[in-house]
Design a protein around this motif. Sequence first.
Motif, PDB file in Angstrom:
ATOM      1  N   ALA B 218      44.413 -13.513 -20.571  1.00 18.61           N
ATOM      2  CA  ALA B 218      45.114 -13.343 -19.286  1.00 18.61           C
ATOM      3  C   ALA B 218      44.453 -14.190 -18.225  1.00 18.61           C
ATOM      4  O   ALA B 218      43.684 -13.711 -17.436  1.00 18.61           O
ATOM      5  CB  ALA B 218      45.114 -11.891 -18.860  1.00 18.61           C
ATOM      6  N   HIS B 220      45.890 -17.068 -16.283  1.00 13.61           N
ATOM      7  CA  HIS B 220      46.611 -17.743 -15.204  1.00 13.61           C
ATOM      8  C   HIS B 220      46.676 -16.930 -13.930  1.00 13.61           C
ATOM      9  O   HIS B 220      47.134 -17.426 -12.933  1.00 13.61           O
ATOM     10  CB  HIS B 220      48.024 -17.993 -15.686  1.00 13.61           C
ATOM     11  CG  HIS B 220      48.603 -16.686 -16.014  1.00 13.61           C
ATOM     12  ND1 HIS B 220      48.109 -15.926 -17.031  1.00 13.61           N
ATOM     13  CD2 HIS B 220      49.506 -15.953 -15.368  1.00 13.61           C
ATOM     14  CE1 HIS B 220      48.738 -14.782 -17.023  1.00 13.61           C
ATOM     15  NE2 HIS B 220      49.585 -14.772 -16.034  1.00 13.61           N
ATOM     16  N   CYS B 221      46.307 -15.692 -13.944  1.00 18.93           N
ATOM     17  CA  CYS B 221      46.336 -14.878 -12.734  1.00 18.93           C
ATOM     18  C   CYS B 221      44.946 -14.322 -12.431  1.00 18.93           C
ATOM     19  O   CYS B 221      44.804 -13.192 -11.983  1.00 18.93           O
ATOM     20  CB  CYS B 221      47.347 -13.751 -12.857  1.00 18.93           C
ATOM     21  SG  CYS B 221      49.054 -14.318 -12.910  1.00 18.93           S
ATOM     22  N   ILE B 312      46.284 -10.038 -10.026  1.00 20.65           N
ATOM     23  CA  ILE B 312      47.323  -9.238 -10.663  1.00 20.65           C
ATOM     24  C   ILE B 312      47.768  -8.102  -9.767  1.00 20.65           C
ATOM     25  O   ILE B 312      48.947  -7.840  -9.615  1.00 20.65           O
ATOM     26  CB  ILE B 312      46.777  -8.608 -11.971  1.00 20.65           C
ATOM     27  CG1 ILE B 312      46.437  -9.680 -12.993  1.00 20.65           C
ATOM     28  CG2 ILE B 312      47.757  -7.603 -12.529  1.00 20.65           C
ATOM     29  CD1 ILE B 312      47.622 -10.359 -13.585  1.00 20.65           C
ATOM     30  N   SER B 313      46.791  -7.435  -9.178  1.00 18.78           N
ATOM     31  CA  SER B 313      47.101  -6.225  -8.425  1.00 18.78           C
ATOM     32  C   SER B 313      48.022  -6.539  -7.237  1.00 18.78           C
ATOM     33  O   SER B 313      47.998  -7.628  -6.688  1.00 18.78           O
ATOM     34  CB  SER B 313      45.784  -5.624  -7.935  1.00 18.78           C
ATOM     35  OG  SER B 313      45.978  -4.932  -6.740  1.00 18.78           O
ATOM     36  N   PRO B 319      50.869 -10.295  -6.364  1.00 18.59           N
ATOM     37  CA  PRO B 319      50.171 -11.026  -7.428  1.00 18.59           C
ATOM     38  C   PRO B 319      50.350 -12.533  -7.251  1.00 18.59           C
ATOM     39  O   PRO B 319      51.379 -12.983  -6.761  1.00 18.59           O
ATOM     40  CB  PRO B 319      50.884 -10.556  -8.699  1.00 18.59           C
ATOM     41  CG  PRO B 319      51.483  -9.243  -8.349  1.00 18.59           C
ATOM     42  CD  PRO B 319      51.818  -9.303  -6.902  1.00 18.59           C
ATOM     43  N   PHE B 321      49.354 -16.669  -8.894  1.00 18.26           N
ATOM     44  CA  PHE B 321      48.831 -17.528  -9.957  1.00 18.26           C
ATOM     45  C   PHE B 321      47.533 -18.183  -9.501  1.00 18.26           C
ATOM     46  O   PHE B 321      47.313 -18.391  -8.317  1.00 18.26           O
ATOM     47  CB  PHE B 321      49.827 -18.635 -10.281  1.00 18.26           C
ATOM     48  CG  PHE B 321      51.098 -18.139 -10.885  1.00 18.26           C
ATOM     49  CD1 PHE B 321      51.075 -17.246 -11.936  1.00 18.26           C
ATOM     50  CD2 PHE B 321      52.322 -18.563 -10.409  1.00 18.26           C
ATOM     51  CE1 PHE B 321      52.252 -16.778 -12.503  1.00 18.26           C
ATOM     52  CE2 PHE B 321      53.508 -18.103 -10.967  1.00 18.26           C
ATOM     53  CZ  PHE B 321      53.469 -17.213 -12.018  1.00 18.26           C
TER      54      PHE B 321
END
Lengths: 432, 410, 80
Positions: B218, B220-221, B312-313, B319, B321
């Motif tokens: 995970a 890209h974020c 993400i959050s 969120p 990128f």
Amino acid sequence: MADIKKHDTPTVDELKSGPWPSFVDDIYSYAEKHQKQSCFDLMGQLELSYKHKETHWKHGGIVGVFGYGGGVIGRYSDQQEKFPAIWAFHTIRVNQPASKWYHTSLLRKLCEMWDHRGSGLFNFHGSTGDAVLLGTVTEQLEPVFFDLTHQFNMDLGGSGSNLRTPSCCVGKARCEWSCLDTQAICYDLTMTYQDELHRPAFPYKFKFKISGCPNDCVAAIARADCSIIGTWIDDIQIDQEAVRAYVGGELKPNAGAHSDRDWGPFDIQKEVIDLCPTQCMYWDEKEKKLYINNKECNRCMHCINVMPEALRPGKETGATILMGAKAPILEGAQLSTVIVPFMRMEPPYDTLKELIDKVWDFWMENGKNRERVGEIMQRVGLNRFITDILGLKPIPQHVREPRSNPYVFWKEEEVPGGWERDLAEFRKRHPA
Amino acid sequence: MADKIYEEIQNTQLDEIYSKPYDPELAEKLFNPQKPMENRITDIGPPHYAQFFPPEIKKNYGKWKSHEIVQPGVIKYTSETGDVVYAVRVGTPRLITSDYIREVCDIADKYCGGYVRWTTRNNIEFHVTDEEKLRALLDDLKSRKHPGGSYKFPVGGTGASVTNIVHTQGWIHCHTPAIDASGVVKSVMDELFEYFGSHKLPAQVRVALACCLNMCGAVHCSDIAILGIHRKPPLIEDDRLQYVCEIPLVVAACPLGAIKPATVEINGEKKKTVRVNKERCMFCGNCYTMCPAMPLADHEGDGIAILVGGKISNRISPPKFSKLVIPYLPNEPPRWPTVVKTVKKILETYAQHARKYERLGEWAERIGWEKFFELCEIPFTDKSIDDYRLAYDTYRTSLHFKFTSHVEPM
Amino acid sequence: MAMDKEELKRKIMEFMEKKSGAKSKVYLKDMQRAIPDASPRDIKKAANELVQEGKLEYFSTGSTVMYGIPGKGQPVEQKG
Ligand code: HEM
Ligand code: HEM
Ligand code: HEM
Ligand code: HEM
Ligand code: SF4
Ligand code: SF4
Ligand code: SF4
Ligand code: SF4
């Protein structure tokens, strides 16, 4: 046992020092204790990669055990003479229990099985959530599967163009913010879609991820074709007593998450009210009372994160359903897009399943090879996807802002009189 | 309805199958290669989650009231029933052996009634219910070390810390990586170790690593993303290709349609092979997946890109990128000093300048990316200007910018 | 106009045999394109049953799965 062959690995050995747990030390201790040739060979090949700065693995066409189109990744060494014990070194994805709780009786037995049938190495866990058994030869794949199903009541996870293993956050098992029974949803979807999980069904992969609240601890919005994220539709629950305790300095802000640095005394105005993205909060200094205009709140969780003793999500809970996240390959990365702002989530989750069926039917019929759901959503347009394919009503929650170009693809039936016009009539009004 | 789930959880018992000894010969007795469907059990799915909930988690399911991080790595949960549970979070390298798992089991048996959980970010959580056990557990965890001196179970990863790096396979197991994964992660975490076990940062910082642009983790974020990249198109072994690959499959494998069938003459012999349109190639390795005569990895070409500022959050801002701020750093096993130094520099510049609660990307957006490059002393290059699809989204189309050292009045 | 399953399986095998000269592995999608009058779900079910019967096999491309006839074209196992 006698002819165990060890390799010199001076470069890799440099990763034994330093405070962070060393995988090199772990693997070597294990290899010595169990006299595992495959582990020695793996370290030998890694040393070679460190020297060449290139990988020494090749891909293989194997996808699973008999009748399964997923769950196994085939790997072969390109140095089979030097490292015969890892000539083949396949991984097996084992479907993890939802939110990854275990009992040691399972783990110990699993270790014993994998010592016997594989390298004794694991990835706990793979990035989609599976418990990954790392490294065995082709002949062991079926026996491992028979062991898993007969002696562990466990099954393989997904890979390839299958449904991938669903995963979820810890949810109500240990988090007061969870608006969903994340494990129950995860388990239900996994069991409902066993066929899709084990056999190819789609143009490309499809993932479900379930987070209990907008903090999104499993990164559902970034990683899942269908992101199910808990939320609430009523008011944030406030315990004014506890709010005052935060303001008075008796409780630590953000549950103590900032404890090792002096940020000064807690300032509710600066740290909560002013940072609220919708500016919907008000602290009455005289009354010592917190007001939230819940109609304006966008449920970002900030105030709740800062004052967990005082604030909690509302009581009328459900999920926001979003779709279409994907990694950058090929059309560029996408986050999931809101499809249903609020859905009640009660077993057997029929509303959700009906929605999923519609998406799958459309995608299976119209998707191109290797086209993710997020890509087909773009190709047909979010508006058509929502209205024509899912039969939902378009609402402003579907977009961040309205479009800024006027190039609307009107349909013929939307325009009075349709598109067939009488040229002769036109020319009567406008002589050529 | 929620009550029904609660009930189901209470009624789920640990499967007795796990207390039966492992039979190493059973599979050979059951599996018959001539009749592969005989004795085959399929589609049973994962074991039911609730059987692995410790009693206090089961009992308090859905009844949790609040939590407090009592010290880095230790979260105290309080239930409406008055029950208290401490979760102790420890970092792992993800790639672990069965002996390591046995040691986890020893600890879980001794302190936690045999229950243990893994997190999304490859940490382990041990749960105890009283403070005495908590102290004993923490001491025990601290005392366990590998022969080389590294901690087996470092405690931390909560709150405003750098928690465990999520990462992919690298040279340990994949055929398309540009870099190793476990070695880079170990090197970076060794250097950032103090931030794992403390709450000194303005907010949590999520670091992630993927060893090629397929990005199986995970990444890209993430606040800081370490991404392996190839920079040379595949080699083509003309004399071998037709014997080891099926040309139509190789052609179909390329997501960009950059591969065409071709015929060449080698020593007067006609050979079927392929040609790659090199300008089109994005170095993804799909061709090598299908065809071992098209290797991609290259010790000079491959390296590392750094992306920052993702999240993400939904907290405060939506969120985001991660953005590419460094297009290439050299690939330097075994300890990747340039990458380690660069990541630390970004982290510490952020720690010094950002406001409380501000994530790395929020900070960079507040001060402006031009300022971010200046403060972190990262040279800005043309590679950070997007020329892939939807590139225009990132161009500056306003006069809102700052005059940093990049601007040379003309 | 639901097609009888055996009929569908026969059509799939016909398509696979015809194809396998030039290209031994195909995507589910390719089968669907070749047999447009059956539903994607039925084709999926039939193809997966053919695998169970040993008449077809799966083949991994790394991130997707294709179907082939056992023994034809690029082998699933790449020793050496
Ligand atoms: C076109 C894109 C992709 C390709 C070609 C690809 C290919 C691969 C390959 C070859 C492996 C095997 C690595 C090994 O064990 O040797 C792998 C592993 C894996 N991939 Fe991907 N991948 C892609 C994208 C993704 C994405 C976007 C995700 C997740 C969202 C993902 C999740 C995983 C996971 C969970 C594993 C298991 C190993 C691990 O956790 O490191 N992959 N992928
Ligand atoms: C299909 C799309 C559009 C076309 C074909 C179009 C065409 C034109 C033309 C021909 C003019 C010059 C009119 C004149 O002076 O005789 C003009 C002026 C203008 N357009 Fe557009 N336009 C389009 C969309 C837009 C949009 C989307 C905006 C704003 C968001 C916009 C803002 C303006 C403005 C502000 C002017 C006046 C410029 C000025 O004289 O100060 N136009 N447009
Ligand atoms: C009761 C409070 C919380 C609980 C029980 C909780 C639980 C967890 C757990 C178990 C993980 C996996 C963690 C790891 O491996 O280190 C996680 C990750 C995460 N949490 Fe939380 N969390 C809480 C609060 C928060 C807050 C306050 C935020 C954001 C402001 C947040 C955002 C995240 C994010 C973004 C991740 C990382 C997801 C990923 O990248 O994998 N969580 N959380
Ligand atoms: C602008 C750049 C990027 C965007 C917009 C982006 C977006 C996304 C999205 C939407 C996903 C969901 C993927 C899926 O489920 O298939 C994803 C997955 C992923 N991305 Fe990115 N990404 C970007 C850059 C990166 C970079 C630079 C990395 C690595 C350094 C990365 C690593 C990953 C990984 C590892 C996954 C799989 C997550 C999983 O385990 O499910 N991404 N990305
Ligand atoms: S996503 Fe929300 S509910 Fe789930 S663990 Fe994280 S904070 Fe708790
Ligand atoms: S959840 Fe976010 S938007 Fe809602 S009141 Fe709290 S800070 Fe404001
Ligand atoms: S990110 Fe790339 S190199 Fe790394 S495991 Fe995934 S496919 Fe392999
Ligand atoms: S590396 Fe990827 S883009 Fe380049 S030729 Fe191979 S398949 Fe095509």
